[in-house]
Design a protein around this motif. Structure first.
Motif, PDB file in Angstrom:
ATOM      1  N   MET A 193       0.845  -1.197   0.000  1.00 42.27           N
ATOM      2  CA  MET A 193       0.000   0.000   0.000  1.00 42.27           C
ATOM      3  C   MET A 193       0.881   1.247   0.000  1.00 42.27           C
ATOM      4  SD  MET A 193      -2.771   1.312   2.874  1.00 42.27           S
ATOM      5  CE  MET A 193      -4.264   0.611   2.175  1.00 42.27           C
ATOM      6  N   LYS A 194       0.632   2.145  -0.951  1.00 37.37           N
ATOM      7  CA  LYS A 194       1.381   3.400  -1.040  1.00 37.37           C
ATOM      8  C   LYS A 194       0.625   4.507  -0.292  1.00 37.37           C
ATOM      9  CE  LYS A 194       1.501   3.608  -5.521  1.00 37.37           C
ATOM     10  NZ  LYS A 194       1.821   4.121  -6.876  1.00 37.37           N
ATOM     11  N   VAL A 195       1.349   5.193   0.590  1.00 35.02           N
ATOM     12  CA  VAL A 195       0.749   6.239   1.415  1.00 35.02           C
ATOM     13  C   VAL A 195       1.490   7.550   1.189  1.00 35.02           C
ATOM     14  CG1 VAL A 195       0.258   6.993   3.778  1.00 35.02           C
ATOM     15  CG2 VAL A 195       0.081   4.578   3.186  1.00 35.02           C
ATOM     16  N   ILE A 196       0.738   8.651   1.141  1.00 37.36           N
ATOM     17  CA  ILE A 196       1.373   9.966   1.195  1.00 37.36           C
ATOM     18  C   ILE A 196       0.804  10.729   2.384  1.00 37.36           C
ATOM     19  CG2 ILE A 196       1.821  10.050  -1.280  1.00 37.36           C
ATOM     20  CD1 ILE A 196      -0.431  12.073  -1.560  1.00 37.36           C
ATOM     21  N   ILE A 197       1.619  11.621   2.924  1.00 35.99           N
ATOM     22  CA  ILE A 197       1.242  12.416   4.094  1.00 35.99           C
ATOM     23  C   ILE A 197       1.192  13.878   3.677  1.00 35.99           C
ATOM     24  CG2 ILE A 197       1.875  13.100   6.433  1.00 35.99           C
ATOM     25  CD1 ILE A 197       3.520  10.449   6.575  1.00 35.99           C
ATOM     26  N   ILE A 198       0.047  14.513   3.896  1.00 37.44           N
ATOM     27  CA  ILE A 198      -0.096  15.934   3.561  1.00 37.44           C
ATOM     28  C   ILE A 198      -0.472  16.679   4.834  1.00 37.44           C
ATOM     29  CG2 ILE A 198      -1.240  17.628   2.088  1.00 37.44           C
ATOM     30  CD1 ILE A 198      -1.869  15.369   0.124  1.00 37.44           C
ATOM     31  N   ASP A 199       0.501  17.373   5.401  1.00 43.44           N
ATOM     32  CA  ASP A 199       0.322  18.096   6.661  1.00 43.44           C
ATOM     33  C   ASP A 199       1.301  19.257   6.680  1.00 43.44           C
ATOM     34  OD1 ASP A 199       0.677  18.765   9.611  1.00 43.44           O
ATOM     35  OD2 ASP A 199      -0.844  17.189   9.754  1.00 43.44           O
ATOM     36  N   ASP A 200       0.874  20.399   7.208  1.00 42.81           N
ATOM     37  CA  ASP A 200       1.750  21.576   7.174  1.00 42.81           C
ATOM     38  C   ASP A 200       2.782  21.591   8.299  1.00 42.81           C
ATOM     39  OD1 ASP A 200      -0.017  22.049   9.226  1.00 42.81           O
ATOM     40  OD2 ASP A 200      -0.390  24.146   8.713  1.00 42.81           O
ATOM     41  N   GLU A 201       2.738  20.606   9.205  1.00 42.20           N
ATOM     42  CA  GLU A 201       3.716  20.541  10.293  1.00 42.20           C
ATOM     43  C   GLU A 201       4.700  19.398  10.037  1.00 42.20           C
ATOM     44  OE1 GLU A 201       2.120  21.136  14.406  1.00 42.20           O
ATOM     45  OE2 GLU A 201       0.196  20.890  13.392  1.00 42.20           O
ATOM     46  N   LYS A 202       5.964  19.745   9.886  1.00 43.61           N
ATOM     47  CA  LYS A 202       6.984  18.727   9.600  1.00 43.61           C
ATOM     48  C   LYS A 202       7.084  17.706  10.727  1.00 43.61           C
ATOM     49  CE  LYS A 202      11.793  18.088   8.164  1.00 43.61           C
ATOM     50  NZ  LYS A 202      11.371  17.152   7.099  1.00 43.61           N
ATOM     51  N   SER A 203       6.939  18.172  11.977  1.00 46.55           N
ATOM     52  CA  SER A 203       7.038  17.251  13.112  1.00 46.55           C
ATOM     53  C   SER A 203       5.921  16.209  13.071  1.00 46.55           C
ATOM     54  CB  SER A 203       6.979  18.028  14.431  1.00 46.55           C
ATOM     55  OG  SER A 203       5.754  18.741  14.548  1.00 46.55           O
ATOM     56  N   VAL A 204       4.736  16.628  12.629  1.00 45.19           N
ATOM     57  CA  VAL A 204       3.613  15.692  12.511  1.00 45.19           C
ATOM     58  C   VAL A 204       3.887  14.691  11.391  1.00 45.19           C
ATOM     59  CG1 VAL A 204       1.166  15.460  11.942  1.00 45.19           C
ATOM     60  CG2 VAL A 204       1.919  17.296  13.456  1.00 45.19           C
ATOM     61  N   ARG A 205       4.389  15.185  10.269  1.00 44.96           N
ATOM     62  CA  ARG A 205       4.713  14.283   9.153  1.00 44.96           C
ATOM     63  C   ARG A 205       5.751  13.251   9.583  1.00 44.96           C
ATOM     64  NH1 ARG A 205       5.145  19.249   6.296  1.00 44.96           N
ATOM     65  NH2 ARG A 205       7.372  18.886   5.836  1.00 44.96           N
ATOM     66  N   ASN A 206       6.762  13.708  10.313  1.00 44.06           N
ATOM     67  CA  ASN A 206       7.808  12.792  10.783  1.00 44.06           C
ATOM     68  C   ASN A 206       7.235  11.741  11.728  1.00 44.06           C
ATOM     69  OD1 ASN A 206       9.745  14.162   9.328  1.00 44.06           O
ATOM     70  ND2 ASN A 206      10.465  15.384  11.062  1.00 44.06           N
ATOM     71  N   ASN A 207       6.339  12.179  12.608  1.00 39.12           N
ATOM     72  CA  ASN A 207       5.735  11.264  13.576  1.00 39.12           C
ATOM     73  C   ASN A 207       4.884  10.213  12.874  1.00 39.12           C
ATOM     74  OD1 ASN A 207       4.958  10.182  16.052  1.00 39.12           O
ATOM     75  ND2 ASN A 207       3.294  11.651  16.342  1.00 39.12           N
ATOM     76  N   LEU A 208       4.067  10.657  11.917  1.00 37.79           N
ATOM     77  CA  LEU A 208       3.224   9.722  11.165  1.00 37.79           C
ATOM     78  C   LEU A 208       4.081   8.696  10.425  1.00 37.79           C
ATOM     79  CD1 LEU A 208       0.660  12.289   9.697  1.00 37.79           C
ATOM     80  CD2 LEU A 208       0.129  10.486  11.344  1.00 37.79           C
ATOM     81  N   LYS A 209       5.121   9.180   9.785  1.00 42.19           N
ATOM     82  CA  LYS A 209       6.004   8.291   9.024  1.00 42.19           C
ATOM     83  C   LYS A 209       6.685   7.278   9.937  1.00 42.19           C
ATOM     84  CE  LYS A 209       9.709   8.382   5.582  1.00 42.19           C
ATOM     85  NZ  LYS A 209      10.614   9.247   4.782  1.00 42.19           N
ATOM     86  N   GLN A 210       7.124   7.733  11.098  1.00 36.95           N
ATOM     87  CA  GLN A 210       7.800   6.834  12.042  1.00 36.95           C
ATOM     88  C   GLN A 210       6.862   5.733  12.531  1.00 36.95           C
ATOM     89  OE1 GLN A 210       9.611   8.817  15.386  1.00 36.95           O
ATOM     90  NE2 GLN A 210      10.032   6.905  16.471  1.00 36.95           N
ATOM     91  N   ILE A 211       5.627   6.109  12.855  1.00 33.41           N
ATOM     92  CA  ILE A 211       4.654   5.114  13.328  1.00 33.41           C
ATOM     93  C   ILE A 211       4.394   4.068  12.247  1.00 33.41           C
ATOM     94  CG2 ILE A 211       2.252   4.755  14.034  1.00 33.41           C
ATOM     95  CD1 ILE A 211       2.379   7.567  15.326  1.00 33.41           C
ATOM     96  N   ILE A 212       4.262   4.527  11.006  1.00 33.36           N
ATOM     97  CA  ILE A 212       4.011   3.600   9.897  1.00 33.36           C
ATOM     98  C   ILE A 212       5.191   2.649   9.720  1.00 33.36           C
ATOM     99  CG2 ILE A 212       3.743   3.441   7.383  1.00 33.36           C
ATOM    100  CD1 ILE A 212       2.105   6.057   7.571  1.00 33.36           C
ATOM    101  N   GLU A 213       6.398   3.180   9.726  1.00 32.21           N
ATOM    102  CA  GLU A 213       7.590   2.354   9.515  1.00 32.21           C
ATOM    103  C   GLU A 213       7.786   1.341  10.632  1.00 32.21           C
ATOM    104  OE1 GLU A 213      10.630   5.284   9.087  1.00 32.21           O
ATOM    105  OE2 GLU A 213      10.290   5.545   6.925  1.00 32.21           O
ATOM    106  N   GLU A 214       7.382   1.705  11.856  1.00 30.70           N
ATOM    107  CA  GLU A 214       7.557   0.805  13.002  1.00 30.70           C
ATOM    108  C   GLU A 214       6.508  -0.302  13.055  1.00 30.70           C
ATOM    109  OE1 GLU A 214       7.509   3.367  16.371  1.00 30.70           O
ATOM    110  OE2 GLU A 214       9.605   4.002  16.145  1.00 30.70           O
ATOM    111  N   ASN A 215       5.380  -0.095  12.367  1.00 25.93           N
ATOM    112  CA  ASN A 215       4.272  -1.046  12.505  1.00 25.93           C
ATOM    113  C   ASN A 215       3.901  -1.798  11.229  1.00 25.93           C
ATOM    114  OD1 ASN A 215       2.880  -0.656  15.372  1.00 25.93           O
ATOM    115  ND2 ASN A 215       3.577   1.367  14.679  1.00 25.93           N
ATOM    116  N   PHE A 216       4.396  -1.346  10.076  1.00 25.44           N
ATOM    117  CA  PHE A 216       4.002  -1.984   8.818  1.00 25.44           C
ATOM    118  C   PHE A 216       5.213  -2.196   7.910  1.00 25.44           C
ATOM    119  CE2 PHE A 216       0.352   0.541  10.246  1.00 25.44           C
ATOM    120  CZ  PHE A 216      -0.672  -0.399  10.214  1.00 25.44           C
TER     121      PHE A 216
END
Length: 248
Positions: free
Chosen positions: A1-24
């Motif tokens: 599954m391909k996911v993109i993150i669209i959020d104006d806060e870099k810290s939020v984007r980093n957090n979302l990406k980290q959670i995804i990488e750690e769990n999937f």
């Protein structure tokens, strides 16, 4: 599954990406964007399966982005800070959302749900229009999304006379005498339906206050469609207070 993150806060984007990488292992973040403009470009470049989309972007909103997208052939999970009106709009239309600050468990559940759907749960342009409409309207003008076995129906709140429980199902009764059944519980709709319009008179029934014709001293309420419903003892005093406030 391909996911993109669209959020104006870099810290939020980093957090979302980290959670995804750690769990999937099979869910890959293929790009990030911070605005409507860059988000639309990224969608075109990557053709994602799922978008994690913030409501508030630097040059508009997540709603604006979806309005401008030529087609919506991807699933969407909205990301939002606590915004009562946005959350109500999502709940009314049965659209997935996650609150900031991001909770790892909520994100994982949301992605697991997106992965498990056999029929792609794409938000349609019509649904988007209703979400935007609900976001800006008064309670009495809003629509509710009701999931049935093979479709989603959008109904005006003002047309709902009552909702009744049938085990883990809810039956909606409408002013035109029609009915529809959904697999969500009455408790779910008690949390969603606006308190200014609806009241749960018993464990098995929520009534639209607009259709209350009279309250009977024996402890029941007569609705304008002729239905008489018992009011639970522990709710009587509060229900009478609500009726008095509505008639004041």
């Amino acid at each position: 599954m391909k996911v993109i993150i669209i959020d104006d806060e870099k810290s939020v984007r980093n957090n979302l990406k980290q959670i995804i990488e750690e769990n999937f292992n099979e869910v890959i973040v293929v790009g990030e964007a911070h605005s409507v403009k860059s988000g639309l470009e990224l969608i075109h470049e990557t053709t994602p399966d799922l978008i994690l989309l913030d409501i508030n972007l630097t040059d508009g909103s997540g709603f604006n982005l979806l309005e401008k997208a030529p087609t919506i052939d991807f699933q969407t999970i909205f990301i939002t800070a606590y915004d009562e009106f946005a959350i109500k709009a999502f709940q009314f239309n049965a659209i997935d959302y996650i609150l900031k600050p991001i909770d790892s468990e909520s994100l994982v559940k949301g992605i697991e749900k997106a992965k498990s759907l056999t029929n792609k749960n794409f938000i349609t342009k019509d649904e988007l229009e209703i979400v935007l409409s609900n976001y800006n309207k008064n309670d009495e003008e809003k629509c509710l999304a009701i999931h049935e076995s093979n479709k989603i129906s959008f109904v005006d709140l003002k047309d709902i006379i009552r909702c009744t429980a049938d085990s883990n199902y809810t039956i909606f009764h409408f002013s035109d005498t029609s009915k529809t059944t959904t697999s969500k519980t009455l408790k779910n709709y008690e949390q969603i339906l606006p308190k200014s319009m609806f009241y749960r008179v018993s464990a098995s029934c929520i009534v639209n206050l607009k259709y209350v014709k009279e309250y009977r001293k024996g402890g029941s309420v007569l609705l304008k469609d002729g239905t008489e419903i018992d009011v639970s003892r522990r709710r009587k005093d509060d229900f009478l207070t609500v009726l008095k406030e509505k008639s004041a």
